[in-house]
Design an enzyme around this catalytic site. Structure first.
Site, PDB file in Angstrom:
ATOM      1  N   ARG A 146       4.344  10.995   4.289  1.00  0.00           N
ATOM      2  CA  ARG A 146       4.024  10.333   3.016  1.00  0.00           C
ATOM      3  C   ARG A 146       2.849  11.047   2.364  1.00  0.00           C
ATOM      4  NH1 ARG A 146       3.319   4.327   5.412  1.00  0.00           N
ATOM      5  NH2 ARG A 146       1.805   5.551   6.587  1.00  0.00           N
ATOM      6  N   ASP A 174      -5.471  -0.878   3.527  1.00  0.00           N
ATOM      7  CA  ASP A 174      -4.344  -1.384   4.305  1.00  0.00           C
ATOM      8  C   ASP A 174      -4.030  -2.778   3.796  1.00  0.00           C
ATOM      9  OD1 ASP A 174      -2.408  -1.338   6.389  1.00  0.00           O
ATOM     10  OD2 ASP A 174      -3.736  -2.549   7.634  1.00  0.00           O
ATOM     11  N   THR A 175      -2.747  -3.041   3.523  1.00  0.00           N
ATOM     12  CA  THR A 175      -2.316  -4.383   3.131  1.00  0.00           C
ATOM     13  C   THR A 175      -1.477  -4.967   4.264  1.00  0.00           C
ATOM     14  OG1 THR A 175      -0.308  -3.556   2.040  1.00  0.00           O
ATOM     15  CG2 THR A 175      -2.275  -3.815   0.652  1.00  0.00           C
ATOM     16  N   ASP A 224       0.806  -1.224   0.000  1.00  0.00           N
ATOM     17  CA  ASP A 224       0.000   0.000   0.000  1.00  0.00           C
ATOM     18  C   ASP A 224       0.840   1.277   0.000  1.00  0.00           C
ATOM     19  OD1 ASP A 224       0.840   0.212   2.704  1.00  0.00           O
ATOM     20  OD2 ASP A 224      -0.965  -0.809   3.409  1.00  0.00           O
ATOM     21  N   ARG A 239       1.379   6.879   0.097  1.00  0.00           N
ATOM     22  CA  ARG A 239       0.603   5.898   0.859  1.00  0.00           C
ATOM     23  C   ARG A 239      -0.771   5.900   0.230  1.00  0.00           C
ATOM     24  NH1 ARG A 239      -2.211   2.826   3.008  1.00  0.00           N
ATOM     25  NH2 ARG A 239      -2.113   1.943   5.077  1.00  0.00           N
ATOM     26  N   GLU A 254       1.510  -6.238   6.524  1.00  0.00           N
ATOM     27  CA  GLU A 254       2.849  -5.646   6.658  1.00  0.00           C
ATOM     28  C   GLU A 254       3.950  -6.526   6.065  1.00  0.00           C
ATOM     29  OE1 GLU A 254       3.392  -2.635   7.536  1.00  0.00           O
ATOM     30  OE2 GLU A 254       1.413  -2.205   8.353  1.00  0.00           O
TER      31      GLU A 254
END
Length: 181
Positions: free
Chosen positions: A143, A97-98, A78, A92, A100
């Protein structure tokens, strides 16, 4: 009863003077845009229905136009480094959300490598990458926060549909969250 006649609306994004403004209850978004000094040159005017009636407590975010970017490097599923007008920034991806893969002191999560590989592949093979801001332009880590378009398709949507990402980090009314399934 005069309190029922007045509403407060937060106008942000690509307007000249973001802030909270007071209106009478039957006014429309066009009034909020006018009160906030009008649209900036970067505003995507067609992305918002200015004829819509406003509601008390509403946040009206004017998104930016899409900007062309070039792929530099995938960070994880992501996050990626993209070049816009010759400068490289870390982006970002908004609203997802992917798992980690690069978080310090955190093991690589299940499906994290797959999500990361998919993002890298999609960005690397893309003929056209575009970014579009929608609300806050940066997060607490500096980001850039944006929607990422790959050959006209929303990368966040592709990641969610493939099962590599979940809809997450919704901090306001974003333009495209409704299409993320």
């Amino acid at each position: 009863s005069s309190s029922k006649e007045t509403i407060y609306v937060y106008v942000c994004g690509e307007v000249k003077h973001p802030g909270v403004y007071r209106f009478s209850k039957d006014e429309r978004i066009v009034s909020a845009v006018k009160a906030a000094g009008g649209l900036t040159k970067k505003a995507s005017a067609e992305s918002i229905n200015q004829a819509e009636k406003m509601k008390d407590g509403q946040q009206i975010t004017i998104p930016s136009k899409k900007q062309t970017a070039k792929f530099v490097k995938a960070v994880d599923g992501d996050t990626a480094k993209l070049s816009v007008k010759g400068r490289t920034y870390t982006f970002r991806f908004l609203a997802i959300d992917t798992p980690e893969t690069v978080k310090p002191n955190t093991p690589v999560a299940f499906m994290g490598k797959r999500a990361s590989d998919y993002t890298k592949s999609e960005l690397k093979k893309a003929k056209k990458i575009q970014i579009q801001y929608d609300g806050n332009k940066t997060d607490k880590y500096g980001r850039r926060l944006a929607w990422i378009w790959v050959d006209g398709k929303l990368l966040q949507d592709k990641l969610v549909r493939k099962g590599y990402a979940r809809v997450y980090y919704i901090y306001g009314k974003y333009r495209y969250t409704d299409i993320l399934k």
